[in-house]
Design a protein around this motif. Structure first.
Motif, PDB file in Angstrom:
ATOM      1  N   GLU A  54      -7.343   4.862   1.690  1.00 39.20           N
ATOM      2  CA  GLU A  54      -8.064   4.625   0.410  1.00 39.20           C
ATOM      3  C   GLU A  54      -9.466   5.341   0.618  1.00 39.20           C
ATOM      4  OE1 GLU A  54      -7.718   0.311   0.425  1.00 39.20           O
ATOM      5  OE2 GLU A  54      -6.370   0.405  -1.131  1.00 39.20           O
ATOM      6  N   GLU A 108       9.991   5.079  -5.164  1.00 40.75           N
ATOM      7  CA  GLU A 108       9.728   4.095  -4.209  1.00 40.75           C
ATOM      8  C   GLU A 108      10.789   4.213  -3.102  1.00 40.75           C
ATOM      9  OE1 GLU A 108       9.936  -0.650  -3.899  1.00 40.75           O
ATOM     10  OE2 GLU A 108       9.178   0.288  -5.586  1.00 40.75           O
ATOM     11  N   GLU A 140       3.959   1.738  -1.237  1.00 37.34           N
ATOM     12  CA  GLU A 140       4.491   1.516  -2.746  1.00 37.34           C
ATOM     13  C   GLU A 140       3.567   2.167  -3.484  1.00 37.34           C
ATOM     14  OE1 GLU A 140       7.654  -2.011  -2.906  1.00 37.34           O
ATOM     15  OE2 GLU A 140       5.498  -2.339  -3.373  1.00 37.34           O
ATOM     16  N   LYS A 141       2.449   1.823  -3.339  1.00 39.38           N
ATOM     17  CA  LYS A 141       1.218   2.315  -4.221  1.00 39.38           C
ATOM     18  C   LYS A 141       0.860   3.843  -4.272  1.00 39.38           C
ATOM     19  CE  LYS A 141      -3.710   1.878  -4.926  1.00 39.38           C
ATOM     20  NZ  LYS A 141      -5.018   1.448  -4.447  1.00 39.38           N
ATOM     21  N   LEU A 173       0.887  -1.200  -0.003  1.00 38.15           N
ATOM     22  CA  LEU A 173       0.028   0.065   0.029  1.00 38.15           C
ATOM     23  C   LEU A 173       0.769   1.091   0.011  1.00 38.15           C
ATOM     24  CD1 LEU A 173      -2.834   1.091   0.208  1.00 38.15           C
ATOM     25  CD2 LEU A 173      -2.500   0.927   2.640  1.00 38.15           C
ATOM     26  N   GLN A 203       1.705   7.250  -6.336  1.00 36.77           N
ATOM     27  CA  GLN A 203       0.357   7.990  -6.594  1.00 36.77           C
ATOM     28  C   GLN A 203       0.809   9.483  -6.467  1.00 36.77           C
ATOM     29  OE1 GLN A 203      -3.020   6.285  -4.685  1.00 36.77           O
ATOM     30  NE2 GLN A 203      -4.316   7.746  -6.116  1.00 36.77           N
TER      31      GLN A 203
END
Length: 287
Positions: free
Chosen positions: A165, A138, A128-129, A126, A133
């Motif tokens: 989220e 990273e 990393e995502k 999460l 974004q």
């Protein structure tokens, strides 16, 4: 179903210890449609930040109620209910980088998801995502947040909210203190999330250029009341109303108004960007 936000005659007081500000919001009613980018504008003390806090459950209505999707909150809402609201509506405070505290960026981003019950095995992916974004590499996950530039810290702080989220992202002056490049990059990211991911954006700002370039709708707050809630273009059509509310106009619109007075030629539409202004001048044969 996409989540709608609705306020129904919300009045709220704000109190920290013995300091109380009565009626920071006064009988505010509005509906915010999902997937919109809404700017919240108005003078200092008008109730802009308080509006965001009610939608996030940080400030409870003294009277009236707020509907966050299928959750209704009022002055008696439980902590369990408010926690559910705060996962749905992510709130980014002004200068959010001041709240960074962990040894590494990854730990800082992971704090919120872990607090909301995410499994430790899932939080690295999460992190990393969301770091991608917000446009950061990273490798930055393993650095101390205090070693980063101001703009990087701002993005990390926003990534920590995105890691929950949320369905709605509410931001209080997100570009304050950023240089022009950092400001443009951040606003472009917000618009990208709004358009590509359907993320509902609610942004408090004093920058009317940003309103013209990025917002779909605008809420104008004045003395705790929502005195306008409509499309961004309708706001800039009425210059008398803007003067009454002490709101600035974008440079392109200001040039248009001066041109129309001096030339006696009315342009065919309200122009809010340089490209719109150039097209309109071509249409009337003045370029």
């Amino acid at each position: 179903m996409a989540m709608r936000l609705r306020l129904d005659h919300v009045t709220a007081d704000y109190q920290i210890g013995p300091v109380r500000s009565p009626r920071v919001l006064r009988e505010v009613s509005m509906s915010l449609q999902p997937g919109t980018f809404t700017a919240v504008v108005g003078p200092t003390g008008a109730g802009k930040s308080s509006l965001l806090k009610v939608l996030n459950g940080l400030l409870l209505p003294q009277s009236g109620q707020a509907e966050i999707g299928d959750i209704t909150i009022d002055g008696k809402s439980s902590k369990r209910l408010l926690k559910a609201v705060r996962k749905r509506v992510g709130l980014v405070f002004q200068f959010p980088e001041s709240q960074l505290f962990a040894e590494t960026v990854e730990q800082d981003i992971s704090f919120g998801p872990l607090n909301f019950g995410a499994h430790p095995r899932n939080v690295h992916a999460l992190a990393e995502k969301v770091i991608a974004q917000v446009g950061l590499d990273e490798s930055i996950l393993y650095r101390s947040p205090f070693s980063l530039s101001g703009g990087q810290k701002r993005r990390v702080a926003i990534a920590g909210v995105l890691a929950l989220e949320p369905e709605v992202l509410a931001l209080d002056e997100p570009t304050a203190g950023l240089d022009p490049t950092g400001k443009e990059e951040l606003l472009s990211l917000l618009k990208q999330w709004n358009k590509q991911n359907g993320l509902t954006i609610l942004m408090v700002t004093h920058d009317m250029e940003s309103v013209a370039r990025y917002a779909d709708d605008v809420v104008v707050m004045e003395k705790g009341r929502a005195v306008f809630h409509d499309s961004m273009r309708k706001l800039f059509e009425d210059t008398e109303r803007l003067e009454k509310w002490q709101l600035d106009v974008p440079d392109a619109r200001r040039f248009q108004l001066e041109f129309e007075v001096r030339s006696g030629t009315r342009l065919p539409r309200v122009c809010l960007t340089e490209d719109e202004l150039a097209d309109a001048l071509i249409e009337v044969g003045r370029v």
